[in-house]
Write a protein that holds these residues in place. Structure first.
Motif, short mmCIF file in Angstrom:
data_model
loop_
_atom_site.label_atom_id
_atom_site.label_comp_id
_atom_site.label_asym_id
_atom_site.label_seq_id
_atom_site.Cartn_x
_atom_site.Cartn_y
_atom_site.Cartn_z
N ILE A 221 0.85 -1.19 0.00
CA ILE A 221 0.00 0.00 0.00
C ILE A 221 0.89 1.24 0.00
O ILE A 221 1.64 1.49 0.94
CB ILE A 221 -0.93 0.01 1.23
CG1 ILE A 221 -1.71 -1.32 1.30
CG2 ILE A 221 -1.88 1.20 1.17
CD1 ILE A 221 -2.48 -1.49 2.60
N GLU A 222 0.79 2.03 -1.06
CA GLU A 222 1.67 3.18 -1.20
C GLU A 222 1.51 4.17 -0.05
O GLU A 222 2.50 4.74 0.44
CB GLU A 222 1.41 3.89 -2.53
CG GLU A 222 2.33 5.08 -2.78
CD GLU A 222 2.08 5.75 -4.10
OE1 GLU A 222 2.98 6.48 -4.56
OE2 GLU A 222 0.99 5.56 -4.69
N ASP A 223 0.28 4.41 0.39
CA ASP A 223 0.03 5.39 1.45
C ASP A 223 0.63 4.97 2.79
O ASP A 223 0.67 5.77 3.73
CB ASP A 223 -1.47 5.62 1.63
CG ASP A 223 -2.09 6.39 0.47
OD1 ASP A 223 -1.32 6.94 -0.34
OD2 ASP A 223 -3.33 6.43 0.38
N GLY A 224 1.04 3.73 2.90
CA GLY A 224 1.62 3.25 4.16
C GLY A 224 0.60 2.77 5.16
O GLY A 224 0.95 2.45 6.30
N ASP A 225 -0.67 2.70 4.79
CA ASP A 225 -1.69 2.20 5.70
C ASP A 225 -1.37 0.77 6.12
O ASP A 225 -1.11 -0.09 5.28
CB ASP A 225 -3.07 2.23 5.02
CG ASP A 225 -3.47 3.62 4.56
OD1 ASP A 225 -3.20 4.58 5.30
OD2 ASP A 225 -4.04 3.75 3.46
N PHE A 226 -1.38 0.52 7.40
CA PHE A 226 -1.16 -0.81 7.98
C PHE A 226 0.23 -1.36 7.72
O PHE A 226 0.48 -2.56 7.91
CB PHE A 226 -2.22 -1.81 7.47
CG PHE A 226 -3.63 -1.38 7.68
CD1 PHE A 226 -4.17 -1.29 8.94
CD2 PHE A 226 -4.45 -1.05 6.59
CE1 PHE A 226 -5.49 -0.89 9.15
CE2 PHE A 226 -5.76 -0.64 6.78
CZ PHE A 226 -6.28 -0.56 8.06
N ALA A 227 1.17 -0.54 7.24
CA ALA A 227 2.52 -1.03 6.97
C ALA A 227 3.15 -1.60 8.24
O ALA A 227 3.07 -1.00 9.32
CB ALA A 227 3.38 0.09 6.41
N GLY A 228 3.74 -2.76 8.15
CA GLY A 228 4.36 -3.41 9.29
C GLY A 228 3.42 -4.30 10.07
O GLY A 228 3.86 -5.07 10.92
N ASP A 229 2.13 -4.21 9.81
CA ASP A 229 1.14 -5.05 10.48
C ASP A 229 0.63 -6.13 9.53
O ASP A 229 0.35 -5.87 8.36
CB ASP A 229 -0.06 -4.21 10.95
CG ASP A 229 0.32 -3.20 12.01
OD1 ASP A 229 1.23 -3.49 12.81
OD2 ASP A 229 -0.28 -2.10 12.02
N ASN A 230 0.52 -7.32 10.02
CA ASN A 230 -0.13 -8.41 9.29
C ASN A 230 0.51 -8.64 7.92
O ASN A 230 -0.17 -8.96 6.95
CB ASN A 230 -1.63 -8.12 9.13
CG ASN A 230 -2.45 -9.38 8.89
OD1 ASN A 230 -2.02 -10.49 9.20
ND2 ASN A 230 -3.63 -9.20 8.30
N GLY A 231 1.82 -8.43 7.84
CA GLY A 231 2.53 -8.69 6.59
C GLY A 231 2.42 -7.61 5.54
O GLY A 231 2.87 -7.82 4.41
N SER B 278 4.98 -1.18 2.31
CA SER B 278 4.80 0.00 1.48
C SER B 278 6.09 0.21 0.71
O SER B 278 7.01 0.85 1.18
CB SER B 278 4.47 1.24 2.32
OG SER B 278 4.33 2.39 1.49
N ALA B 279 6.17 -0.40 -0.47
CA ALA B 279 7.38 -0.35 -1.30
C ALA B 279 6.96 -0.38 -2.76
O ALA B 279 6.02 -1.10 -3.12
CB ALA B 279 8.30 -1.52 -0.98
N ASN B 280 7.65 0.40 -3.58
CA ASN B 280 7.31 0.47 -5.00
C ASN B 280 7.23 -0.94 -5.57
O ASN B 280 8.20 -1.71 -5.51
CB ASN B 280 8.38 1.27 -5.75
CG ASN B 280 7.97 1.60 -7.18
OD1 ASN B 280 7.35 0.79 -7.85
ND2 ASN B 280 8.31 2.79 -7.63
N PRO B 281 6.07 -1.33 -6.12
CA PRO B 281 5.91 -2.70 -6.59
C PRO B 281 6.72 -3.03 -7.83
O PRO B 281 6.82 -4.19 -8.20
CB PRO B 281 4.40 -2.80 -6.88
CG PRO B 281 3.99 -1.39 -7.16
CD PRO B 281 4.84 -0.52 -6.28
N ALA B 282 7.28 -1.99 -8.49
CA ALA B 282 8.12 -2.21 -9.68
C ALA B 282 7.36 -2.96 -10.76
O ALA B 282 7.80 -4.01 -11.24
CB ALA B 282 9.41 -2.93 -9.30
N PHE B 283 6.20 -2.41 -11.12
CA PHE B 283 5.51 -2.93 -12.30
C PHE B 283 6.46 -2.82 -13.49
O PHE B 283 7.29 -1.90 -13.56
CB PHE B 283 4.25 -2.11 -12.60
CG PHE B 283 3.19 -2.17 -11.55
CD1 PHE B 283 2.72 -3.38 -11.09
CD2 PHE B 283 2.65 -1.00 -11.03
CE1 PHE B 283 1.72 -3.44 -10.13
CE2 PHE B 283 1.65 -1.05 -10.07
CZ PHE B 283 1.19 -2.26 -9.61
#
Length: 297
Positions: free
Chosen positions: A182-192, A195-200
């Motif tokens: 999730i780009e916005d960082g929502d829930f980052a670090g929780d439940n796996g 927030s990192a560029n997915p590199a499409f």
């Protein structure tokens, strides 16, 4: 079984337990699903449902219970898919370029998996009135908002939400989002969640949705996809733009159980007057091709 020139004709002539198998092509119609009748396209890069109108309340597909929609690109409606009190299964679809939202859910709880929901100006998925969809291995990108919930409880796992105006809206329960990027960082670090560029491999961003590639099947010069030096085939253009993950993507093996986030096999490109415009229409084998739908019990 039988052959039909419109998907809706095949659905209307089908019975509970039948499967409508749709051949490659673009179908300009508004499709209302029928309970107990699955509708299966030839793949989102090959089979498109284009709504007759972008005006409210037209939807490319109207969902029903106990039905699967699979293998389509859905575009050109006010909504791409609209479910009211219905919980279909939606898999391997591209829902994009609709006037309002990709998927509108009202009192509905569908299962949505391996789908790409992109370039819808308001919402990728809008959940209203106690909707509880289960979404897995999906990509939401270049929407006004990726997933929105009002008095609803969506569940997301192994999904990518990137380059939306806002990724998540109205979703506050930590356990409802797992192993997502999730780009916005929502829930980052929780439940796996990360927030990192997915590199499409490549994609059209929310702020650059009008970029274009050009195709001229008679061209024999340098293949650059520009108006001066167009590609000579749709296949060449398909190799340039996709939501596939690059080899360096942090989403590889980052999903629950070590699977990839948003594990799908969808490539989007379109043909319009020998021009491919970002992620417009899903590619057809021939410009202005006409497909058939077959009701197959």
């Amino acid at each position: 079984g039988g052959d039909y020139w419109m998907i809706q004709m095949a659905i209307d002539d089908s019975s509970d337990g039948d499967v409508v198998q749709v051949l490659p092509g673009e179908y300009v119609e508004n499709v209302v699903l029928k309970e107990g009748v699955d509708v299966v396209g030839a793949g989102a890069a090959e089979t498109t449902i284009r709504s007759l109108s972008e005006s409210f309340p037209f939807a490319g597909v109207v969902g029903k219970n106990n039905v699967t929609l699979s293998g389509f690109a859905v575009t050109g409606g006010y909504y791409g898919v609209h479910c009211t009190g219905a919980s279909p299964t939606i898999t391997d679809c591209v829902v994009w370029r609709n006037a309002h939202s990709g998927i509108l859910l009202e009192s509905s709880s569908p299962e949505i998996s391996r789908c790409v929901v992109v370039q819808n100006p308001r919402y990728g998925v809008q959940c209203l009135d106690s909707s509880s969809p289960v979404m897995s291995n999906c990509t939401f990108s270049a929407n006004g908002c990726g997933v929105s919930a009002a008095s609803s409880a969506p569940l997301l796992s192994n999904c990518i939400l990137w380059d939306n105006g806002e990724d998540l809206e109205g979703i506050t329960e930590e356990g409802s989002v797992g192993h997502c990027d999730i780009e916005d960082g929502d829930f980052a670090g929780d439940n796996g969640n990360i927030s990192a560029n997915p590199a499409f491999i490549a994609w059209v961003s929310f702020n650059d949705s009008d970029s274009e590639l050009f195709v001229d099947v008679g061209y024999t010069g340098s293949q650059q996809g520009t108006q001066v030096n167009p590609f000579s085939s749709i296949k060449s253009a398909l190799s340039v733009y996709s939501y596939h993950l690059g080899a360096e993507s942090p989403c590889l093996s980052a999903g629950a159980g070590g699977v990839h986030n948003a594990r799908h096999n969808v490539v989007m490109v379109s043909v319009k007057e020998n021009r491919i415009s970002g992620f417009f229409r899903a590619a057809m084998s021939q410009k202005n091709s006409r497909g058939r739908a077959a009701a197959c019990p």
